[in-house]
Enzyme design. Structure first.
Site, mmCIF file in Angstrom:
data_model
loop_
_atom_site.group_PDB
_atom_site.id
_atom_site.type_symbol
_atom_site.label_atom_id
_atom_site.label_comp_id
_atom_site.label_asym_id
_atom_site.label_seq_id
_atom_site.Cartn_x
_atom_site.Cartn_y
_atom_site.Cartn_z
ATOM 1 N N GLU A 95 45.378 29.911 27.045
ATOM 2 C CA GLU A 95 44.262 30.692 26.531
ATOM 3 C C GLU A 95 44.651 32.140 26.252
ATOM 4 O OE1 GLU A 95 40.577 28.055 28.145
ATOM 5 O OE2 GLU A 95 41.294 29.583 29.526
ATOM 6 N N CYS A 108 44.459 39.940 25.492
ATOM 7 C CA CYS A 108 44.998 39.501 26.773
ATOM 8 C C CYS A 108 45.748 38.189 26.530
ATOM 9 C CB CYS A 108 43.816 39.314 27.730
ATOM 10 S SG CYS A 108 44.287 38.727 29.340
ATOM 11 N N CYS A 115 50.799 28.527 36.143
ATOM 12 C CA CYS A 115 51.465 29.583 36.897
ATOM 13 C C CYS A 115 51.919 29.010 38.232
ATOM 14 C CB CYS A 115 50.493 30.742 37.143
ATOM 15 S SG CYS A 115 51.289 32.196 37.881
ATOM 16 N N CYS A 119 48.522 32.311 43.753
ATOM 17 C CA CYS A 119 47.578 33.263 44.348
ATOM 18 C C CYS A 119 46.266 32.526 44.647
ATOM 19 C CB CYS A 119 47.332 34.442 43.413
ATOM 20 S SG CYS A 119 48.851 35.346 43.058
ATOM 21 N N CYS A 122 42.966 32.734 42.272
ATOM 22 C CA CYS A 122 43.119 32.674 40.812
ATOM 23 C C CYS A 122 43.006 31.241 40.316
ATOM 24 C CB CYS A 122 44.473 33.258 40.406
ATOM 25 S SG CYS A 122 44.753 33.214 38.625
ATOM 26 N N GLY A 174 49.749 32.857 33.676
ATOM 27 C CA GLY A 174 51.189 32.935 33.956
ATOM 28 C C GLY A 174 51.655 34.242 34.550
ATOM 29 N N GLU A 175 52.865 34.202 35.117
ATOM 30 C CA GLU A 175 53.504 35.389 35.686
ATOM 31 C C GLU A 175 54.579 35.831 34.677
ATOM 32 O OE1 GLU A 175 53.427 37.734 38.125
ATOM 33 O OE2 GLU A 175 55.190 38.386 37.035
ATOM 34 N N SER A 206 51.433 42.856 33.487
ATOM 35 C CA SER A 206 50.845 42.765 34.824
ATOM 36 C C SER A 206 51.615 41.728 35.639
ATOM 37 C CB SER A 206 49.371 42.361 34.714
ATOM 38 O OG SER A 206 48.804 42.215 35.994
ATOM 39 N N SER A 228 49.596 43.526 40.699
ATOM 40 C CA SER A 228 48.489 42.892 41.418
ATOM 41 C C SER A 228 48.695 43.073 42.912
ATOM 42 C CB SER A 228 48.448 41.399 41.061
ATOM 43 O OG SER A 228 48.143 41.256 39.696
ATOM 44 N N LEU A 229 48.066 44.081 43.469
ATOM 45 C CA LEU A 229 48.286 44.405 44.881
ATOM 46 C C LEU A 229 47.341 43.590 45.775
ATOM 47 C CD1 LEU A 229 50.021 46.178 46.704
ATOM 48 C CD2 LEU A 229 48.311 47.981 46.501
ATOM 49 N N HIS A 230 46.059 43.791 45.603
ATOM 50 C CA HIS A 230 45.007 42.964 46.214
ATOM 51 C C HIS A 230 44.856 43.056 47.726
ATOM 52 C CE1 HIS A 230 44.551 41.478 42.245
ATOM 53 N NE2 HIS A 230 45.551 40.615 42.269
ATOM 54 N N ASN A 305 35.997 37.017 39.941
ATOM 55 C CA ASN A 305 35.313 36.074 39.056
ATOM 56 C C ASN A 305 35.473 34.666 39.605
ATOM 57 O OD1 ASN A 305 34.519 37.977 36.953
ATOM 58 N ND2 ASN A 305 36.726 38.190 36.631
ATOM 59 N N CYS A 348 38.922 37.820 34.015
ATOM 60 C CA CYS A 348 40.168 37.783 34.806
ATOM 61 C C CYS A 348 40.154 36.620 35.775
ATOM 62 C CB CYS A 348 40.313 39.037 35.657
ATOM 63 S SG CYS A 348 40.299 40.546 34.753
#
Ligand code: SAH
Length: 377
Positions: A95, A108, A115, A119, A122, A174-175, A206, A228-230, A305, A348
């Site tokens: 997508e 985006c 991926c 995580c 996600c 994806g990463e 990112s 992406s710290l989180h 989300n 996201c």
């Protein structure tokens, strides 16, 4: 995207020059002409390239092609966000999302089918991993979005700036640093003045924190970095972003500061998803502030989300505002990302595409006959 000949889409300028010289006996400026046609004018057909000699066009058609992924579906959100599902092959889909704002248009894009980072919050992670996208498949997302946005603008007789792409972010599926080999050449096309000519501050990669690749990127390509710290500590980050077990926060931050120095960059954006009761408490904000105060860092708080099957909930608005205020009090710049396109699952972490998990396929071989290569969703 199969077909005969070399796909010229995504070929770096130097390689295209070599190609026209060696295969077609043509001068390097032919490569520049081709790039203008492909990226600026969105040509997919050599016949349309009217300033090239007829013979040269015929020769090109013999040995080359310009192939882009096929659009399976397009959805338009109430807020104008557009999401395209693109076919990668028989069973796989990815997508791409366009987010119009008054002063910019952000595309985006995805870098992998699925991926492998896993995580926990996600939706793409739940799909598993299938494969890396090729350079053409990455650049093709921008090519297609340009074409579709131009068509949409023409249909409405209102080609306002919000309908064109000003920023490109690797925040789709994806990463990107796990597909370094293809992502870097794609970024070169974005930055090239004969490609999409996007300024380096408007291309953002990112990453969940692949430390060795951040060091490598620092030497090779100049774009904005988002991380992406989180979580403000390793214990929590190990749970949310499993790659942290390999590359803990201290190493990740050291890589970030190195990146800025090497690239002469201003700051790194740290993404922080707001998960109710998990990482959104005032003490988390203070711990985060201590980690980043005085550093060239900006915090981007992302309201979580949801997606089917998730155990997480979005933090209440009051908790998010309070979190931001605490960071600001410590002198750390924090902004809250506005949720866009959630009515079409384009926000996201909601991108799912269509992914056949190869990890499952491998496990399936061991665990047969229980598991098959199930198409998820
Ligand atoms: N693999 C890259 C790109 C991921 S998508 C990376 O990890 O940075 C871009 C951002 O959305 C990341 O910060 C990601 O952690 C975040 N994200 C993932 N799932 C989310 C969700 N369900 N809600 C909000 N943000 C999410």
């Amino acid at each position: 995207m199969a077909g005969k000949g070399v796909n010229l889409l995504g070929l770096p300028r130097a390689e295209l020059e070599t190609f026209v010289a060696e295969r077609l006996g043509a001068k390097p400026f032919r490569a520049r002409q081709l790039m203008k046609w492909i990226y600026r004018r969105g040509a997919a057909d050599f016949e349309a390239m009217t300033d090239l000699a007829r013979d040269f066009r015929a020769q090109l058609a013999e040995v080359a092609r310009i192939s882009v992924p096929e659009i399976v579906t397009e959805q338009v959100s109430r807020d104008g966000t557009r999401k395209w599902m693109l076919r990668m092959d028989e069973t796989q889909g990815i997508e791409t999302v366009f987010i119009p704002e008054p002063d910019r248009g952000t595309l985006c894009i995805s870098s992998q089918v699925g991926c492998a980072m896993d995580c926990s919050f996600c939706s793409t992670a739940q799909q598993g991993f299938n494969r890396n996208l090729s350079v053409a498949e990455i650049v093709g997302q921008v090519w297609l979005a340009h074409r579709e946005l131009a068509a949409a603008g023409a249909a409405q007789a209102d080609p306002s700036p919000a309908r064109s792409i000003t920023n490109i972010v690797f925040m789709g599926m994806g990463e990107p640093l796990a597909n370094y080999r293809n992502v870097v050449p794609a970024m070169r096309i974005f930055l090239d003045d004969l490609g999409y000519d996007v300024s380096r501050r408007r291309v953002t990669l990112s990453t969940s924190g692949l430390v060795p690749q951040i060091y490598k990127l620092a030497q090779e390509c100049n774009v904005a970095l988002a991380v992406s710290l989180h979580a403000p500590n390793d214990e929590l980050r190990n749970e949310l972003v499993p790659i942290n077990r390999k590359h803990p926060i201290s190493e990740l931050l050291a890589a970030c500061w190195h990146y800025l120095e090497a690239q002469n960059g201003r700051s790194i954006t740290f993404e922080y998803v707001m998960l109710a009761g998990i990482n959104d408490k005032p003490e988390h904000a203070r711990e985060l502030a201590r980690l980043l105060a005085g550093k060239p860092a900006k915090l981007n708080l992302i309201p979580f989300n949801g997606f089917p099957g998730t155990r997480y909930r979005r933090s209440p608005a009051a908790a998010i505002l309070n979190f931001r205020d605490i960071l600001n009090e410590y002198g750390v710049i924090a902004t809250i990302r506005r949720t866009r396109g959630d009515d079409i699952d384009a926000a996201c972490g909601q991108l799912a595409g269509r992914v056949t998990d190869r990890t499952l396929v491998r496990l399936g071989a061991k665990l047969a006959p229980v598991s098959t290569a199930a198409e998820i969703r």
